[in-house]
Design an enzyme around this catalytic site. Structure first.
Site, PDB file in Angstrom:
ATOM      1  N   SER A 118       0.863  -1.198  -0.111  1.00 45.49           N
ATOM      2  CA  SER A 118       0.037   0.262  -0.034  1.00 45.49           C
ATOM      3  C   SER A 118       0.687   1.458   0.020  1.00 45.49           C
ATOM      4  O   SER A 118       0.179   2.421  -0.169  1.00 45.49           O
ATOM      5  CB  SER A 118      -0.936  -0.051   1.240  1.00 45.49           C
ATOM      6  OG  SER A 118      -0.192   0.134   2.399  1.00 45.49           O
ATOM      7  N   LYS A 155       0.737   4.727   6.722  1.00 40.45           N
ATOM      8  CA  LYS A 155      -0.101   5.812   6.123  1.00 40.45           C
ATOM      9  C   LYS A 155       0.242   7.010   6.324  1.00 40.45           C
ATOM     10  O   LYS A 155       0.902   7.357   7.227  1.00 40.45           O
ATOM     11  CB  LYS A 155      -1.364   5.457   6.418  1.00 40.45           C
ATOM     12  CG  LYS A 155      -2.060   4.243   6.244  1.00 40.45           C
ATOM     13  CD  LYS A 155      -2.140   3.545   4.772  1.00 40.45           C
ATOM     14  CE  LYS A 155      -2.759   2.140   4.904  1.00 40.45           C
ATOM     15  NZ  LYS A 155      -2.664   1.464   3.561  1.00 40.45           N
TER      16      LYS A 155
END
Length: 199
Positions: A118, A155
């Site tokens: 990701s 993230k």
């Protein structure tokens, strides 16, 4: 001097028995005994309590390689962190990694291992080692380790209207939006300081 030897010296300086220290730390006396025999190592939360109790910096408890020009300390690499019911719990480290002392400024540091794809847009790949500074707040756009239930995700974090957005660096993954007031099992645990790529 080993971690266990340092604990024993400091404990005796305060004239505490192993039982006394165990009670102050909320652990079994056998745990303190194991630390002092170097059969086991205390977790970071116990190190922080001992640092305050003995009035020494937390880095005092890390092993220093006296034969290397660049002094190193041992920092934990965590595989799992849980934050159920809003309580943050670091599991037993999977290993301790030698870390250059000059990487460590003020604060508490640890490692986690990247998982998945990701964050490939930030050149962070599955299996990379991430050097983190433990903190619960980061600036908008900074990369952070976030505990979501019993999973660590990496993230970019953006705050807006009281909520925060977890943004991947891969267009295949949509943003995730959380409200800290209602989503109790979501918490920022650290800011990315360095990426260690192993070949």
């Amino acid at each position: 001097m080993t971690v266990g030897e340092k604990i024993k010296v400091l404990r005796k300086q305060l004239k505490l028995t192993q039982d006394d220290l165990a009670k102050k730390l909320g652990v079994a006396p056998t745990a303190v005994s194991a630390w002092e025999r170097n059969a086991n190592k205390p977790l970071m939360d116990k190190i922080m309590v001992m640092a305050e109790l003995f009035n020494v910096p937390f880095t005092h408890f890390f092993e220093v390689d006296e034969y290397d020009d660049t002094y190193e300390v041992k920092l934990p690499l965590y595989g799992n962190v849980s934050c159920g019911e809003g309580l943050l719990v670091f599991e037993t480290p999977t290993e301790y990694r030698a870390t250059p002392e000059d990487w460590i400024k003020s604060g508490d540091y640890f490692y986690v291992r990247a998982s998945g794809d990701s964050m490939i847009g930030a050149r962070i790949y599955d299996g990379d080692i991430l050097f983190m500074r433990k903190q619960e707040e980061v600036e908008n756009g900074e990369i952070a380790a976030v505990c979501v239930d019993d999973e660590i995700v990496l993230k970019r974090v953006f705050r807006t209207n009281g909520s925060f957005i977890l943004q991947s660096e891969n267009p295949n993954y949509p943003p995730r939006i959380f409200n800290p007031k209602t989503d109790k099992n979501v918490r920022i645990i650290g800011k990315l300081e360095k990426l260690i790529v192993e070949f």
